[in-house]
Motif scaffolding. Sequence first.
Motif, PDB file in Angstrom:
ATOM      1  N   GLY A  11       9.061  -4.967   2.000  1.00 59.28           N
ATOM      2  CA  GLY A  11       8.166  -3.822   2.250  1.00 59.28           C
ATOM      3  C   GLY A  11       8.752  -2.898   3.309  1.00 59.28           C
ATOM      4  O   GLY A  11       8.026  -2.226   4.043  1.00 59.28           O
ATOM      5  N   SER A  41      12.124   1.849  -6.607  1.00 65.14           N
ATOM      6  CA  SER A  41      11.786   2.810  -5.552  1.00 65.14           C
ATOM      7  C   SER A  41      12.937   3.804  -5.348  1.00 65.14           C
ATOM      8  O   SER A  41      14.107   3.441  -5.490  1.00 65.14           O
ATOM      9  CB  SER A  41      11.519   2.050  -4.248  1.00 65.14           C
ATOM     10  OG  SER A  41      11.612   2.917  -3.150  1.00 65.14           O
ATOM     11  N   SER A  73       3.826  -6.201   2.763  1.00 63.91           N
ATOM     12  CA  SER A  73       3.945  -5.416   1.530  1.00 63.91           C
ATOM     13  C   SER A  73       2.633  -5.440   0.757  1.00 63.91           C
ATOM     14  O   SER A  73       1.640  -4.855   1.216  1.00 63.91           O
ATOM     15  CB  SER A  73       5.119  -5.947   0.702  1.00 63.91           C
ATOM     16  OG  SER A  73       4.943  -7.318   0.370  1.00 63.91           O
ATOM     17  N   THR A  96       0.859  -9.616   5.237  1.00 64.14           N
ATOM     18  CA  THR A  96       0.185  -8.919   4.138  1.00 64.14           C
ATOM     19  C   THR A  96      -1.256  -9.401   4.012  1.00 64.14           C
ATOM     20  O   THR A  96      -1.507 -10.613   3.990  1.00 64.14           O
ATOM     21  CB  THR A  96       0.950  -9.150   2.816  1.00 64.14           C
ATOM     22  OG1 THR A  96       2.255  -8.610   2.952  1.00 64.14           O
ATOM     23  CG2 THR A  96       0.235  -8.502   1.641  1.00 64.14           C
ATOM     24  N   THR A  97      -2.184  -8.461   3.919  1.00 62.14           N
ATOM     25  CA  THR A  97      -3.601  -8.814   3.784  1.00 62.14           C
ATOM     26  C   THR A  97      -4.100  -8.473   2.373  1.00 62.14           C
ATOM     27  O   THR A  97      -3.368  -7.901   1.568  1.00 62.14           O
ATOM     28  CB  THR A  97      -4.455  -8.064   4.830  1.00 62.14           C
ATOM     29  OG1 THR A  97      -4.273  -6.654   4.633  1.00 62.14           O
ATOM     30  CG2 THR A  97      -4.059  -8.453   6.237  1.00 62.14           C
ATOM     31  N   PHE A 236       2.005  -4.845  16.201  1.00 61.62           N
ATOM     32  CA  PHE A 236       2.065  -5.795  15.072  1.00 61.62           C
ATOM     33  C   PHE A 236       3.528  -6.153  14.783  1.00 61.62           C
ATOM     34  O   PHE A 236       3.857  -7.305  14.496  1.00 61.62           O
ATOM     35  CB  PHE A 236       1.434  -5.191  13.814  1.00 61.62           C
ATOM     36  CG  PHE A 236       0.051  -4.635  14.021  1.00 61.62           C
ATOM     37  CD1 PHE A 236      -0.938  -5.377  14.652  1.00 61.62           C
ATOM     38  CD2 PHE A 236      -0.284  -3.348  13.583  1.00 61.62           C
ATOM     39  CE1 PHE A 236      -2.212  -4.864  14.838  1.00 61.62           C
ATOM     40  CE2 PHE A 236      -1.551  -2.825  13.765  1.00 61.62           C
ATOM     41  CZ  PHE A 236      -2.521  -3.578  14.398  1.00 61.62           C
TER      42      PHE A 236
HETATM   43  N1  LIG Z   1      -0.875  -8.712   9.941  1.00 59.90           N
HETATM   44  C1  LIG Z   1      -0.787  -7.581  10.623  1.00 59.90           C
HETATM   45  O1  LIG Z   1      -0.698  -7.565  11.879  1.00 59.90           O
HETATM   46  C2  LIG Z   1      -0.763  -6.296   9.864  1.00 59.90           C
HETATM   47  C3  LIG Z   1      -0.886  -6.324   8.513  1.00 59.90           C
HETATM   48  N2  LIG Z   1      -0.775  -5.193   7.769  1.00 59.90           N
HETATM   49  C4  LIG Z   1      -0.790  -5.383   6.333  1.00 59.90           C
HETATM   50  O2  LIG Z   1       0.547  -5.252   5.850  1.00 59.90           O
HETATM   51  C5  LIG Z   1       0.539  -4.723   4.524  1.00 59.90           C
HETATM   52  C6  LIG Z   1       1.412  -3.487   4.464  1.00 59.90           C
HETATM   53  O3  LIG Z   1       0.841  -2.485   5.280  1.00 59.90           O
HETATM   54  P1  LIG Z   1       1.518  -1.045   5.431  1.00 59.90           P
HETATM   55  O4  LIG Z   1       2.930  -1.177   5.879  1.00 59.90           O
HETATM   56  O5  LIG Z   1       0.585  -0.239   6.235  1.00 59.90           O
HETATM   57  O6  LIG Z   1       1.468  -0.549   3.905  1.00 59.90           O
HETATM   58  P2  LIG Z   1       2.443   0.433   3.126  1.00 59.90           P
HETATM   59  O7  LIG Z   1       1.764   0.757   1.835  1.00 59.90           O
HETATM   60  O8  LIG Z   1       2.877   1.533   4.028  1.00 59.90           O
HETATM   61  O9  LIG Z   1       3.724  -0.483   2.854  1.00 59.90           O
HETATM   62  C7  LIG Z   1       3.805  -1.448   1.845  1.00 59.90           C
HETATM   63  C8  LIG Z   1       5.190  -1.349   1.282  1.00 59.90           C
HETATM   64  O10 LIG Z   1       5.383  -2.392   0.336  1.00 59.90           O
HETATM   65  C9  LIG Z   1       6.144  -1.825  -0.707  1.00 59.90           C
HETATM   66  N3  LIG Z   1       6.122  -2.618  -1.925  1.00 59.90           N
HETATM   67  C10 LIG Z   1       5.237  -2.561  -2.964  1.00 59.90           C
HETATM   68  N4  LIG Z   1       5.608  -3.421  -3.924  1.00 59.90           N
HETATM   69  C11 LIG Z   1       6.762  -4.005  -3.502  1.00 59.90           C
HETATM   70  C12 LIG Z   1       7.653  -4.947  -4.068  1.00 59.90           C
HETATM   71  N5  LIG Z   1       7.410  -5.488  -5.276  1.00 59.90           N
HETATM   72  N6  LIG Z   1       8.746  -5.305  -3.385  1.00 59.90           N
HETATM   73  C13 LIG Z   1       9.015  -4.784  -2.164  1.00 59.90           C
HETATM   74  N7  LIG Z   1       8.209  -3.871  -1.561  1.00 59.90           N
HETATM   75  C14 LIG Z   1       7.102  -3.495  -2.235  1.00 59.90           C
HETATM   76  C15 LIG Z   1       5.588  -0.446  -0.900  1.00 59.90           C
HETATM   77  O11 LIG Z   1       6.497   0.345  -1.606  1.00 59.90           O
HETATM   78  P3  LIG Z   1       6.014   1.635  -2.451  1.00 59.90           P
HETATM   79  O12 LIG Z   1       5.341   2.533  -1.432  1.00 59.90           O
HETATM   80  O13 LIG Z   1       7.289   2.188  -2.986  1.00 59.90           O
HETATM   81  O14 LIG Z   1       5.074   1.128  -3.486  1.00 59.90           O
HETATM   82  C16 LIG Z   1       5.433  -0.016   0.560  1.00 59.90           C
HETATM   83  O15 LIG Z   1       6.616   0.579   1.047  1.00 59.90           O
HETATM   84  C17 LIG Z   1      -0.934  -4.475   4.185  1.00 59.90           C
HETATM   85  O16 LIG Z   1      -1.433  -5.598   3.498  1.00 59.90           O
HETATM   86  C18 LIG Z   1      -1.596  -4.377   5.563  1.00 59.90           C
HETATM   87  O17 LIG Z   1      -2.954  -4.687   5.543  1.00 59.90           O
HETATM   88  C19 LIG Z   1      -0.557  -3.985   8.347  1.00 59.90           C
HETATM   89  C20 LIG Z   1      -0.461  -3.884   9.692  1.00 59.90           C
HETATM   90  C21 LIG Z   1      -0.547  -5.024  10.573  1.00 59.90           C
END
Ligand SMILES: NC(=O)C1=CN([C@@H]2O[C@H](COP(=O)(O)OP(=O)(O)OC[C@H]3O[C@@H](n4cnc5c(N)ncnc54)[C@H](OP(=O)(O)O)[C@@H]3O)[C@@H](O)[C@H]2O)C=CC1
Length: 265
Positions: A11, A41, A73, A96-97, A236
Amino acid sequence: MENKIFVAIVGAAGRMGVELLENASPLGDISITDALVRPGSDVVGTSLGPDAVHASSDFETAIDNATVVIDFSTPESCLRAAAIAAKTGTPFVSGTTGLTAEQVDELHGYSSDIAMLWASNFSVGVNSLERLVELASRAVGEDFDIEIMEAHHRHKVDAPSGTARFLGEAAARGRGQTLEDHACYARHGQVGPRAPAEIGFQTIRGGDIVGEHTVFLCADGERLELTHRATDRGIFARGALRAAKWISTQPAGWYSMQDVLFGKS
Ligand SMILES: NC(=O)C1=CN([C@@H]2O[C@H](COP(=O)(O)OP(=O)(O)OC[C@H]3O[C@@H](n4cnc5c(N)ncnc54)[C@H](OP(=O)(O)O)[C@@H]3O)[C@@H](O)[C@H]2O)C=CC1
Ligand SMILES: O=C(O)C1=N[C@H](C(=O)O)C[C@H](O)C1
Protein backbone atom coordinates in the motif's frame (compact mmCIF):
# COMPACT_ATOMS: atom_id res chain seq x y z
CA MET A 1 24.78 -1.01 10.77
CA GLU A 2 24.17 -4.08 12.90
CA ASN A 3 20.60 -5.44 13.11
CA LYS A 4 19.39 -3.34 10.21
CA ILE A 5 16.03 -4.53 8.93
CA PHE A 6 14.73 -4.44 5.36
CA VAL A 7 11.05 -3.63 4.98
CA ALA A 8 8.57 -4.13 2.15
CA ILE A 9 5.56 -1.79 2.34
CA VAL A 10 2.17 -2.96 1.04
CA GLY A 11 0.00 0.00 0.00
CA ALA A 12 3.07 2.20 -0.51
CA ALA A 13 1.30 4.77 -2.70
CA GLY A 14 -1.47 5.44 -0.17
CA ARG A 15 -1.66 8.05 2.58
CA MET A 16 0.02 5.76 5.12
CA GLY A 17 2.50 4.44 2.55
CA VAL A 18 3.72 7.99 1.94
CA GLU A 19 4.09 8.56 5.70
CA LEU A 20 6.05 5.32 6.12
CA LEU A 21 8.47 6.19 3.32
CA GLU A 22 9.04 9.67 4.78
CA ASN A 23 9.40 8.56 8.40
CA ALA A 24 11.70 5.62 7.59
CA SER A 25 14.08 7.74 5.53
CA PRO A 26 16.08 9.27 8.44
CA LEU A 27 16.31 5.95 10.34
CA GLY A 28 19.65 4.18 10.27
CA ASP A 29 18.34 0.79 11.39
CA ILE A 30 15.46 0.42 8.91
CA SER A 31 15.65 0.44 5.13
CA ILE A 32 12.57 0.34 2.89
CA THR A 33 13.53 -1.99 0.07
CA ASP A 34 10.23 -2.43 -1.77
CA ALA A 35 7.16 -0.27 -2.30
CA LEU A 36 4.34 -2.63 -3.18
CA VAL A 37 1.37 -1.09 -4.97
CA ARG A 38 -1.85 -2.28 -6.55
CA PRO A 39 -1.26 -4.43 -9.64
CA GLY A 40 -2.02 -2.25 -12.66
CA SER A 41 -1.44 0.98 -10.72
CA ASP A 42 0.02 3.92 -12.68
CA VAL A 43 2.92 4.14 -10.24
CA VAL A 44 4.31 0.65 -10.95
CA GLY A 45 7.88 1.13 -12.21
CA THR A 46 8.26 4.63 -10.72
CA SER A 47 10.19 5.62 -7.57
CA LEU A 48 8.42 6.61 -4.36
CA GLY A 49 9.42 8.65 -1.29
CA PRO A 50 12.57 10.59 -0.39
CA ASP A 51 14.76 7.51 -0.92
CA ALA A 52 13.27 6.75 -4.36
CA VAL A 53 12.11 3.21 -3.55
CA HIS A 54 11.13 1.17 -6.61
CA ALA A 55 7.35 0.65 -6.84
CA SER A 56 6.29 -2.80 -7.98
CA SER A 57 3.53 -5.38 -7.73
CA ASP A 58 5.85 -8.35 -7.43
CA PHE A 59 4.67 -9.29 -3.95
CA GLU A 60 6.34 -12.72 -3.92
CA THR A 61 9.89 -11.49 -4.61
CA ALA A 62 9.64 -8.39 -2.39
CA ILE A 63 8.21 -10.24 0.60
CA ASP A 64 10.72 -13.08 0.24
CA ASN A 65 13.60 -10.56 0.27
CA ALA A 66 12.27 -8.49 3.20
CA THR A 67 13.03 -8.88 6.92
CA VAL A 68 9.53 -7.57 7.76
CA VAL A 69 6.41 -6.56 5.81
CA ILE A 70 4.39 -3.47 6.82
CA ASP A 71 0.89 -3.34 5.36
CA PHE A 72 -1.53 -0.40 5.24
CA SER A 73 -3.78 -1.15 2.29
CA THR A 74 -7.12 -2.93 1.93
CA PRO A 75 -8.42 -6.09 3.62
CA GLU A 76 -8.00 -8.09 0.41
CA SER A 77 -4.41 -7.05 -0.29
CA CYS A 78 -3.52 -7.39 3.40
CA LEU A 79 -4.64 -11.03 3.32
CA ARG A 80 -2.90 -11.72 0.02
CA ALA A 81 0.37 -10.31 1.37
CA ALA A 82 -0.04 -12.17 4.68
CA ALA A 83 -0.52 -15.50 2.86
CA ILE A 84 2.73 -14.91 0.94
CA ALA A 85 4.56 -13.83 4.13
CA ALA A 86 3.40 -17.02 5.87
CA LYS A 87 4.99 -19.06 3.05
CA THR A 88 8.26 -17.10 3.01
CA GLY A 89 8.45 -16.91 6.84
CA THR A 90 8.50 -13.09 6.85
CA PRO A 91 7.17 -11.33 10.00
CA PHE A 92 4.14 -9.18 9.22
CA VAL A 93 2.85 -5.88 10.65
CA SER A 94 -0.55 -4.61 9.53
CA GLY A 95 -2.66 -1.57 10.32
CA THR A 96 -5.34 -2.21 7.74
CA THR A 97 -8.82 -1.80 9.20
CA GLY A 98 -12.29 -2.82 8.04
CA LEU A 99 -11.57 -6.56 8.08
CA THR A 100 -14.58 -8.83 8.64
CA ALA A 101 -14.50 -11.31 11.53
CA GLU A 102 -13.71 -14.06 9.00
CA GLN A 103 -10.82 -12.04 7.56
CA VAL A 104 -9.41 -11.44 11.06
CA ASP A 105 -9.61 -15.22 11.66
CA GLU A 106 -7.74 -15.85 8.41
CA LEU A 107 -5.03 -13.36 9.42
CA HIS A 108 -4.87 -14.96 12.85
CA GLY A 109 -4.35 -18.36 11.19
CA TYR A 110 -1.05 -17.18 9.64
CA SER A 111 0.33 -16.38 13.09
CA SER A 112 1.05 -20.08 13.64
CA ASP A 113 3.70 -19.74 10.88
CA ILE A 114 5.04 -16.21 11.38
CA ALA A 115 5.18 -13.37 13.89
CA MET A 116 2.10 -11.29 13.08
CA LEU A 117 1.18 -7.93 14.61
CA TRP A 118 -2.11 -6.28 13.73
CA ALA A 119 -3.18 -3.01 15.33
CA SER A 120 -6.10 -0.74 14.53
CA ASN A 121 -4.02 2.17 15.80
CA PHE A 122 -0.22 2.48 16.20
CA SER A 123 -0.20 5.64 18.33
CA VAL A 124 1.07 5.69 21.90
CA GLY A 125 -1.92 7.86 22.85
CA VAL A 126 -4.66 5.51 21.65
CA ASN A 127 -2.98 2.45 23.13
CA SER A 128 -2.80 4.25 26.47
CA LEU A 129 -6.40 5.44 26.11
CA GLU A 130 -7.52 1.84 25.58
CA ARG A 131 -6.22 0.99 29.06
CA LEU A 132 -7.92 4.03 30.57
CA VAL A 133 -11.23 3.11 28.94
CA GLU A 134 -11.17 -0.41 30.37
CA LEU A 135 -10.34 1.00 33.81
CA ALA A 136 -13.05 3.67 33.68
CA SER A 137 -15.65 1.24 32.42
CA ARG A 138 -14.84 -1.18 35.24
CA ALA A 139 -14.95 1.64 37.79
CA VAL A 140 -18.29 3.18 36.82
CA GLY A 141 -20.11 -0.07 36.04
CA GLU A 142 -23.49 -0.38 34.35
CA ASP A 143 -25.04 2.84 35.72
CA PHE A 144 -23.12 4.71 33.03
CA ASP A 145 -24.09 4.55 29.36
CA ILE A 146 -21.14 4.19 26.99
CA GLU A 147 -21.05 5.82 23.55
CA ILE A 148 -18.04 6.09 21.23
CA MET A 149 -17.71 8.87 18.69
CA GLU A 150 -15.10 8.85 15.95
CA ALA A 151 -14.25 11.41 13.26
CA HIS A 152 -12.08 10.89 10.16
CA HIS A 153 -11.29 12.43 6.77
CA ARG A 154 -13.69 12.20 3.83
CA HIS A 155 -11.67 9.43 2.10
CA LYS A 156 -12.02 6.80 4.82
CA VAL A 157 -13.92 3.77 3.50
CA ASP A 158 -14.68 1.70 6.63
CA ALA A 159 -16.91 2.57 9.58
CA PRO A 160 -16.81 2.62 12.47
CA SER A 161 -13.04 2.96 12.64
CA GLY A 162 -10.92 0.06 13.79
CA THR A 163 -9.87 2.21 16.73
CA ALA A 164 -13.48 2.83 17.79
CA ARG A 165 -14.05 -0.93 17.87
CA PHE A 166 -10.79 -1.42 19.79
CA LEU A 167 -11.99 1.09 22.41
CA GLY A 168 -15.45 -0.51 22.42
CA GLU A 169 -13.89 -3.89 23.16
CA ALA A 170 -12.00 -2.35 26.09
CA ALA A 171 -15.20 -0.75 27.42
CA ALA A 172 -17.09 -4.04 27.18
CA ARG A 173 -14.24 -5.98 28.79
CA GLY A 174 -14.19 -3.50 31.70
CA ARG A 175 -17.81 -4.49 32.43
CA GLY A 176 -17.16 -8.20 31.94
CA GLN A 177 -19.04 -8.25 28.63
CA THR A 178 -18.26 -8.70 24.95
CA LEU A 179 -18.66 -5.97 22.36
CA GLU A 180 -20.29 -8.47 20.01
CA ASP A 181 -23.24 -8.80 22.41
CA HIS A 182 -23.66 -5.09 23.17
CA ALA A 183 -22.61 -2.99 20.17
CA CYS A 184 -25.15 -0.68 18.53
CA TYR A 185 -23.78 0.54 15.19
CA ALA A 186 -26.79 2.51 13.90
CA ARG A 187 -29.87 4.39 15.11
CA HIS A 188 -32.46 5.86 12.79
CA GLY A 189 -36.21 6.44 13.19
CA GLN A 190 -38.31 5.15 16.11
CA VAL A 191 -35.56 3.15 17.77
CA GLY A 192 -37.01 3.33 21.29
CA PRO A 193 -35.09 4.07 24.46
CA ARG A 194 -31.51 3.06 24.82
CA ALA A 195 -30.95 -0.56 25.87
CA PRO A 196 -29.03 -0.96 29.14
CA ALA A 197 -25.36 -1.91 28.65
CA GLU A 198 -25.51 -0.93 24.99
CA ILE A 199 -22.26 0.46 23.54
CA GLY A 200 -23.19 2.91 20.79
CA PHE A 201 -20.99 4.07 17.89
CA GLN A 202 -21.27 7.41 16.09
CA THR A 203 -19.30 8.17 12.93
CA ILE A 204 -18.31 11.54 11.46
CA ARG A 205 -16.62 11.82 8.03
CA GLY A 206 -15.31 15.07 6.60
CA GLY A 207 -12.42 17.12 5.28
CA ASP A 208 -8.93 16.19 6.34
CA ILE A 209 -9.56 15.01 9.94
CA VAL A 210 -6.67 12.65 10.72
CA GLY A 211 -8.51 10.69 13.45
CA GLU A 212 -10.42 11.62 16.61
CA HIS A 213 -12.01 9.32 19.17
CA THR A 214 -14.08 10.13 22.25
CA VAL A 215 -15.51 7.59 24.68
CA PHE A 216 -18.46 9.04 26.59
CA LEU A 217 -19.47 7.48 29.92
CA CYS A 218 -22.78 9.15 30.77
CA ALA A 219 -24.85 8.87 33.95
CA ASP A 220 -27.61 10.94 35.58
CA GLY A 221 -25.98 14.19 36.66
CA GLU A 222 -22.48 13.60 35.32
CA ARG A 223 -20.50 12.62 32.24
CA LEU A 224 -16.92 11.47 31.69
CA GLU A 225 -15.33 12.01 28.27
CA LEU A 226 -12.04 10.40 27.26
CA THR A 227 -10.62 11.82 24.02
CA HIS A 228 -7.68 11.21 21.71
CA ARG A 229 -6.96 13.51 18.75
CA ALA A 230 -4.44 12.62 16.07
CA THR A 231 -3.25 15.67 14.15
CA ASP A 232 -0.38 14.08 12.22
CA ARG A 233 -0.45 10.69 10.44
CA GLY A 234 3.27 10.41 11.19
CA ILE A 235 2.38 9.03 14.65
CA PHE A 236 0.90 5.90 13.03
CA ALA A 237 3.88 5.47 10.68
CA ARG A 238 6.47 5.85 13.45
CA GLY A 239 4.52 3.38 15.59
CA ALA A 240 4.41 0.84 12.75
CA LEU A 241 8.15 1.23 12.08
CA ARG A 242 8.83 0.69 15.78
CA ALA A 243 6.61 -2.41 15.67
CA ALA A 244 8.50 -3.71 12.61
CA LYS A 245 11.83 -3.42 14.40
CA TRP A 246 10.35 -5.13 17.48
CA ILE A 247 8.67 -7.99 15.62
CA SER A 248 11.80 -8.82 13.59
CA THR A 249 13.16 -10.77 16.58
CA GLN A 250 9.90 -12.37 17.76
CA PRO A 251 8.89 -16.02 17.27
CA ALA A 252 5.70 -16.96 15.40
CA GLY A 253 2.59 -15.72 17.20
CA TRP A 254 -0.09 -13.03 17.35
CA TYR A 255 1.02 -9.70 18.78
CA SER A 256 -0.52 -6.30 19.48
CA MET A 257 0.87 -2.78 19.66
CA GLN A 258 0.41 -3.01 23.41
CA ASP A 259 3.01 -5.80 23.44
CA VAL A 260 5.47 -3.42 21.77
CA LEU A 261 4.71 -0.45 24.02
CA PHE A 262 4.04 -2.08 27.38
CA GLY A 263 5.54 -5.59 27.08
CA LYS A 264 3.90 -8.90 26.17
CA SER A 265 1.02 -9.66 28.54
N1 LIG B 1 -3.61 1.16 12.27
C1 LIG B 1 -3.38 2.45 12.12
O1 LIG B 1 -2.73 3.11 12.97
C2 LIG B 1 -3.90 3.13 10.90
C3 LIG B 1 -4.63 2.41 10.01
N2 LIG B 1 -5.05 2.96 8.83
C4 LIG B 1 -5.70 2.04 7.92
O2 LIG B 1 -4.78 1.72 6.88
C5 LIG B 1 -5.48 1.47 5.66
C6 LIG B 1 -4.92 2.36 4.56
O3 LIG B 1 -5.19 3.71 4.89
P1 LIG B 1 -4.75 4.90 3.93
O4 LIG B 1 -3.29 4.84 3.66
O5 LIG B 1 -5.31 6.13 4.52
O6 LIG B 1 -5.57 4.52 2.61
P2 LIG B 1 -5.23 4.81 1.08
O7 LIG B 1 -6.47 4.49 0.31
O8 LIG B 1 -4.60 6.15 0.95
O9 LIG B 1 -4.10 3.72 0.77
C7 LIG B 1 -4.35 2.37 0.51
C8 LIG B 1 -3.42 1.97 -0.59
O10 LIG B 1 -3.53 0.57 -0.81
C9 LIG B 1 -3.43 0.40 -2.21
N3 LIG B 1 -3.90 -0.91 -2.65
C10 LIG B 1 -5.16 -1.28 -3.01
N4 LIG B 1 -5.15 -2.56 -3.42
C11 LIG B 1 -3.86 -2.99 -3.35
C12 LIG B 1 -3.21 -4.20 -3.68
N5 LIG B 1 -3.90 -5.25 -4.15
N6 LIG B 1 -1.88 -4.28 -3.52
C13 LIG B 1 -1.16 -3.24 -3.05
N7 LIG B 1 -1.72 -2.05 -2.71
C14 LIG B 1 -3.06 -1.94 -2.87
C15 LIG B 1 -4.22 1.53 -2.80
O11 LIG B 1 -3.87 1.70 -4.15
P3 LIG B 1 -4.87 2.41 -5.20
O12 LIG B 1 -5.12 3.79 -4.62
O13 LIG B 1 -4.09 2.42 -6.46
O14 LIG B 1 -6.10 1.56 -5.23
C16 LIG B 1 -3.74 2.68 -1.91
O15 LIG B 1 -2.57 3.27 -2.43
C17 LIG B 1 -6.96 1.70 5.98
O16 LIG B 1 -7.54 0.46 6.30
C18 LIG B 1 -6.91 2.59 7.22
O17 LIG B 1 -8.06 2.51 8.00
C19 LIG B 1 -4.77 4.24 8.51
C20 LIG B 1 -4.08 5.02 9.38
C21 LIG B 1 -3.58 4.54 10.64
O1 LIG C 1 -8.28 5.51 8.01
C1 LIG C 1 -7.63 6.23 8.79
O2 LIG C 1 -7.18 7.33 8.46
C2 LIG C 1 -7.39 5.73 10.15
N1 LIG C 1 -7.77 4.52 10.43
C3 LIG C 1 -7.55 3.82 11.64
C4 LIG C 1 -8.86 3.29 12.21
O3 LIG C 1 -9.74 2.86 11.44
O4 LIG C 1 -8.99 3.27 13.42
C5 LIG C 1 -6.67 4.54 12.62
C6 LIG C 1 -6.68 6.03 12.54
O5 LIG C 1 -7.73 6.54 13.30
C7 LIG C 1 -6.68 6.57 11.12
